[in-house]
Write a protein that holds these residues in place. Structure first.
Motif, short mmCIF file in Angstrom:
data_model
loop_
_atom_site.label_atom_id
_atom_site.label_comp_id
_atom_site.label_asym_id
_atom_site.label_seq_id
_atom_site.Cartn_x
_atom_site.Cartn_y
_atom_site.Cartn_z
N UNK A 30 -9.98 -6.47 3.53
CA UNK A 30 -10.60 -5.26 4.42
C UNK A 30 -10.15 -3.62 4.26
N UNK A 31 -8.64 -3.99 4.00
CA UNK A 31 -8.09 -1.90 3.69
C UNK A 31 -8.59 -1.78 2.14
N UNK A 32 -9.51 -2.41 1.92
CA UNK A 32 -9.79 -1.90 0.56
C UNK A 32 -9.01 -2.25 -0.93
N UNK A 33 -8.25 -2.82 -0.57
CA UNK A 33 -7.47 -3.08 -2.01
C UNK A 33 -7.95 -4.64 -3.27
N UNK A 60 -4.63 0.03 11.45
CA UNK A 60 -4.56 -0.45 10.27
C UNK A 60 -5.86 0.13 9.28
N UNK A 76 0.23 -5.79 -0.61
CA UNK A 76 -0.43 -6.14 0.60
C UNK A 76 -1.08 -7.56 0.04
N UNK A 132 -11.85 -2.65 9.88
CA UNK A 132 -11.81 -3.95 10.56
C UNK A 132 -10.77 -4.34 11.16
N UNK A 146 -6.71 -9.43 4.52
CA UNK A 146 -6.66 -8.32 5.06
C UNK A 146 -6.33 -7.43 4.53
N UNK A 199 -0.36 2.89 4.99
CA UNK A 199 -1.03 3.08 3.65
C UNK A 199 -1.74 3.06 2.88
N UNK A 200 -1.33 1.15 2.77
CA UNK A 200 -2.13 0.19 2.15
C UNK A 200 -3.87 0.90 1.96
N UNK A 201 -4.10 0.61 3.55
CA UNK A 201 -5.40 1.04 3.88
C UNK A 201 -5.93 2.63 3.36
N UNK A 257 1.01 -11.08 1.22
CA UNK A 257 1.03 -10.70 1.71
C UNK A 257 -0.49 -11.76 2.72
N UNK A 258 -1.41 -11.44 2.47
CA UNK A 258 -2.66 -10.81 3.20
C UNK A 258 -3.88 -11.76 2.25
N UNK A 262 -2.90 -10.37 11.36
CA UNK A 262 -2.89 -10.42 10.34
C UNK A 262 -2.81 -9.09 9.31
N UNK A 263 -1.20 -8.91 9.58
CA UNK A 263 -0.64 -7.82 9.63
C UNK A 263 0.20 -8.16 8.05
N UNK A 264 0.38 -7.20 7.35
CA UNK A 264 0.99 -7.42 5.79
C UNK A 264 2.62 -7.30 6.07
N UNK A 285 -7.66 3.97 7.06
CA UNK A 285 -9.02 3.33 6.15
C UNK A 285 -10.47 5.00 6.34
N UNK A 340 2.51 -1.42 -3.67
CA UNK A 340 2.30 -1.73 -2.00
C UNK A 340 1.00 -2.34 -2.26
N UNK A 341 -0.01 -1.54 -2.99
CA UNK A 341 -1.94 -2.63 -3.02
C UNK A 341 -1.70 -4.18 -2.93
N UNK A 357 3.81 1.33 6.14
CA UNK A 357 3.23 0.51 5.22
C UNK A 357 2.25 -0.21 4.87
#
Ligand SMILES: Nc1ncnc2c1ncn2[C@@H]1O[C@H](COP(=O)(O)OP(=O)(O)O)[C@@H](O)[C@H]1O
Ligand SMILES: [Mg+2]
Lengths: 256, 353, 304
Positions: free
Chosen positions: B216-219, A159, B206, A92, B213, A110-112, B209-210, A98-100, A163, B202-203, A107
């Motif tokens: 929502x990125x699976x972390x 992003x 993230x 989503x 989010x 990549x996080x996703x 930072x948020x 809401x970016x990092x 995923x 990285x995880x 990056x």
């Protein structure tokens, strides 16, 4: 990581069944049924406060419904956490990107990708692929707090795609963009089902845009389903026009 | 540049630059002060290097997760006491620490294995603590780490037969030299760097930072924080062992709020958002503490003896930290690593933390 | 039987003291998301204001030498002014920072104040005799209640009631509660931030001043760290009560106070020194079961 593996054709869908959400006295959603199929773009429209974002929050596991359930490919995922749902393949974007912020664009993506179970190296590769495709490759190593507003929003979408979701839920991805940016973005979104094999739920205010890009449209108003159908049906639907355009405009034709 | 072929020397250099930029000056400091510095300056340098191990360890969790921890002195203490039990004062142990189990009370354990065991102990303690408190988020987690610090302090201050209560354990072998401290500082920096550019790093960044989010990125907030907390426990544990075997004494009062404040001040002043910040912060605060300690000790200017009242140094450090928070809230390094400026035709290197 | 009543009295006295501290912390947290370490030093400095600043361990009295009413007023004034000063100098410039930054800045303020007191008064504990007449026990229904404890209970009960009335009945109090319940919303609705925040600090100073006096009368000593334990207990109380919830803070305060007294009473003698560790472990366990605290406010939940 653990994606439901069995995907018989009829089951390839993300469904909300009788979803209701109440915040104290406010009923943000009451008994909404909605279904996104893989390979299609479903438009979700409705006036401000209709409950669209709440619906996305429910589908992505950030809001537990007061009643009703969410099914992914036929499997009930209502009780999963947001993280598990993301890993099950529901990506989503957010209304505010809401970016990092202190991380680079690459990056962020990549996080996703890592969240979906990839190694750092593969994640980077996937990220660069997507950025390339979206025309953001030049920004890959920029920090997100240095991006323009339009880029910020596009990275937010990228992003969600990193995923590698089977369903992408995009909450007003074009809000605040000018016409040209918006048009370019819609071209990208129109290609998503073919390129990623995913279904898309698209929330968008601009009727022209949404009519152009969606196969089906679902209309919410005051937390209830008002109508669902092809763009044509929706355009002709008097109830929709009343809700969406206000009483005055109800009998004029929708300018598209 | 997605080739897996031999990475060029330039790209290796680029990859390691943030580390080299920190390590090389440290090596120079050790060499120069070793040659030309006085004894007290050399002592300060070793203390600084040990602080780097500790603060970099702290950074691995606090910097990457954004959650302030008041609890890391706990893991240092666990390692320091662990090492003391194994190596200290064989003759006195049966009397002063009668509650120790036999295999510790009646013999000493060789230095290297004991150091390793102590560090492992700290890491295990951090892991177990983390299992519980990493379920909490933000401020609640910070305050839970404070609870951990107090629990340890109460237990170790009163567990007389094993820790000698609030008295100091003295007579630990002092084997820590400038070069050993340097080696450990470099190790800590390298570990922290490799961690922060890894998938785990990285995880967790993230999540800093948020949180929303990131989810929502699976972390997983929980697991990524638990990993950071544990790794950071190992590193501060190493710092604890070094400190114990540099000073030769261990005392629970040195692992409480005062120490916690100083370590956090170092991290904040340098900037908790980057590894470079952690190291720079240690250097700056160590220098300030040293200078004001000397001024408190008294200096003579033109034959006049002149000194600052004792305690000025603490006031100045606290005030300095507040000024940094107000006027440069991301610290001296403002969350950045030391890296080459972006080049237009840049190779998409693996750099950046 | 009398023994149990005695324990109960102890528990209520300590619980209400911690509730007071927790409310002082909770009020400030409510209006600016600051968990204020310096609260400990408000308490300490309030107490040290009783004596003349010297290095002596039996210093002559300063405020403590004045008639009771003036002394109380003086101490409260000192602490309120101190609280407002720290707000103005240290916390106001950081008002829009995130809670972690605020937390760490209050740690720095606390460290500063503590070392300032040390610089002036030295680090050694001092003895100070005020309110000695209160040492006598009063017998109520067969239970001997030390006068100090009675005083603690009466004062804290009075302050709690006054605070509740203020929060419920006055416009500013209502604003403050609204802010605590939903910080973002209160800001959007144009809460007069400067005034409300200053008031929250003033009240937390007032409560801290009261705690200064009660603690000094109870122990007869001044110590650099005398404010630390109550405030740490107060932190834990606000967290297990539910951050941002004032009733939660008071409830949490009572809980940790009662737990502390119960452990002190019922632990075997050789484990008693570990009492605080027991309470803090309990705190962590409660948080495990209820990570948001006992009373969850909307402030605790982020809107996605
Ligand atoms: N976390 C929340 N708490 C209270 N009310 C909420 C929350 N989220 C949404 N609402 C309310 O629910 C209704 C629907 O909101 P939303 O889903 O954001 O609408 P839309 O996205 O269609 O504009 C609104 O009245 C909104 O105020
Ligand atoms: Mg919306």
């Amino acid at each position: 990581m653990s994606r439901p593996s069995k995907r018989s054709g009829s089951k390839e869908r993300l469904e909300a069944r009788g979803v209701a959400v109440a915040f104290g006295g406010i009923r943000a959603l009451s008994g909404v049924d909605l279904e996104v199929r893989r390979g299609e773009i479903l438009g979700l429209i409705g006036p401000n406060g209709a409950g669209k974002t709440t619906m996305v929050n429910v589908l992505s596991g950030f809001q537990r419904p007061t009643s009703g359930s969410i099914r992914l490919d036929g499997i009930d995922v209502s009780r999963l956490t947001a993280r598990k749902i993301a890993q099950a393949g529901i990506g989503r974007s957010f209304q505010a990107a809401r970016l990092f912020r202190t991380m680079t664009v690459e990056q962020n993506l990549s996080v996703a990708a890592i969240g979906s179970g990839q190694s750092r190296r593969d994640a980077r590769e996937r990220a660069l692929d997507i950025l390339d495709w979206m025309g953001l490759a030049a920004k890959a190593d920029h920090r997100c707090d240095s991006l323009s507003y339009g880029d910020e929003r596009r990275v937010g979408i990228a992003r969600a795609l990193a995923l590698q979701p089977s369903f992408a839920l995009l909450d007003e991805p074009a809000s605040g963009m000018n016409d040209a940016e918006c048009e370019a973005l819609m071209e990208v979104i129109a290609e998503l089902p073919a390129r990623f094999g995913c279904g898309v739920l698209l929330i968008e205010h601009n009727m022209k845009v949404i009519m152009g890009v969606c196969q089906r449209i679902h209309v919410l108003d005051g937390g209830q389903s008002l109508a669902e159908g092809s763009p044509q049906d929706i355009r002709m639907n008097p109830a929709v026009r009343r809700a969406y355009l206000g009483e005055k405009a109800a009998d004029s034709t929708l300018a598209i | 540049m997605k080739s897996n072929a031999m990475p060029s020397l330039a790209s290796i250099g680029r990859f390691w630059l943030p580390v080299l930029a920190l390590v090389v000056p440290l090596v120079l400091i050790v060499v120069v002060t070793g040659q030309f510095g006085g004894l007290s300056l050399q002592r300060t340098v070793v203390e600084m290097l040990i602080s780097i191990v500790i603060v970099v360890g702290l950074y691995v969790f606090v910097g990457n997760s954004g959650i302030i921890s008041f609890g890391h002195a706990t893991f240092m203490a666990i390692a320091a006491y662990g090492s003391a039990w194994q190596t200290c004062c064989e003759m006195l142990k049966p009397i002063t620490m009668s509650g120790l189990p036999h295999f510790l009370r009646d013999q000493s354990i060789p230095l290297l294995p004991s150091a390793i065991v102590s560090v492992l102990l700290a890491g295990a303690a951090a892991f177990l603590t983390g299992l519980v408190i990493m379920r909490l988020t933000g401020l609640a987690a910070s305050i839970a780490t404070l609870a951990v610090l107090f629990i340890l302090n109460v237990v170790y201050s009163n567990w007389d037969s094993v820790t000698m209560g609030s008295a100091s354990i003295v007579g630990l072998p002092t084997y820590v030299t400038a070069w050993l401290a340097l080696g450990c500082a470099v190790l800590a920096i390298v570990v922290a760097y490799l961690y922060q550019i890894s998938a785990f790093g990285l995880a967790i960044r993230a999540t800093r930072e948020d949180e929303v989010a990131a989810a929502a990125s699976g972390i997983s907030l929980y697991w990524s924080r638990l990993i950071a907390f544990t790794l950071s426990g190992f590193l501060v544990g190493l710092g604890g062992v070094l400190q114990a075997h540099y000073l030769g004494t261990v005392s629970i009062n040195n692992f409480f709020l005062g120490f916690t404040f100083l370590a956090l001040a170092m991290l904040i002043v340098g900037g908790m958002g980057s590894l470079a910040g952690a190291v720079v912060g240690v250097v700056v605060i160590t220098a300030m503490v040293d200078i004001f300690r000397r001024l408190e000790g008294g200096i003579s200017i033109g034959g006049q003896q002149w000194s600052l009242p004792a305690g000025t140094q603490e006031l100045i450090i606290a005030a300095f930290m507040l000024l940094i928070l107000v006027f440069r809230k991301d610290g001296i390094m403002a969350g950045r690593e030391i890296a080459l400026p972006q080049q237009p035709q840049r190779e998409k290197g693996l750099i950046n933390g | 039987m009398a023994n149990i009543v005695q324990v109960l009295v102890d528990a209520i006295a300590l619980g209400s003291l911690y509730a007071l501290v927790a409310l002082a912390i909770g009020l400030v947290f409510g209006v600016m998301r600051l968990v204020n370490f310096a609260q400990a030093d408000y308490i300490t400095i309030g107490a040290y204001a009783l004596v003349v600043p010297t290095a002596s361990v039996t210093p002559p009295l300063l405020l403590g030498a004045l008639p009771a009413a003036v002394m109380i007023g003086g101490v409260l004034l000192v602490v309120v002014v101190l609280a407002l000063l720290t707000e103005r100098v240290a916390f106001r410039p950081l008002r829009n920072s995130n809670p972690s930054t605020l937390l760490i800045s209050s740690f720095a303020v606390s460290y500063f104040l503590q070392n300032l007191v040390m610089l002036i008064h030295t680090g050694r504990p001092k003895s100070v005799g005020i309110g000695q007449s209160l040492a006598n026990a009063v017998e109520i229904g067969g239970v001997r209640v030390p006068g100090v404890q009675l005083l603690t209970m009466v004062v804290t009960a009075g302050l709690l009631v006054a605070l509740v009335l203020f929060l419920k009945r006055t416009p500013l109090g209502v604003q403050m509660r609204a802010a605590a319940e939903n910080f973002q919303m209160a800001r959007l609705l144009g809460m007069p931030a400067n005034r409300v925040i200053a008031l929250a600090f003033a009240i937390s100073g007032l409560l801290s001043g009261a705690v200064s006096l009660l603690l000094t009368i109870q122990t007869g000593t001044l110590d650099l760290r005398m404010g630390l334990m109550p405030v740490v207990y107060g932190f834990f109380a606000t967290v297990i009560g539910g951050m941002g919830s004032l009733p939660g803070a008071a409830l949490g305060g009572f809980l940790v106070g009662v737990a502390s007294v119960l452990l002190q009473t019922y632990l075997p003698a050789d484990l008693r020194p570990f009492r605080d560790a027991g309470v803090f472990t309990l705190v962590i366990l409660i948080l495990l079961v209820r990570p948001q605290g006992l009373i969850v406010t909307s402030a605790a939940k982020e809107r996605v």
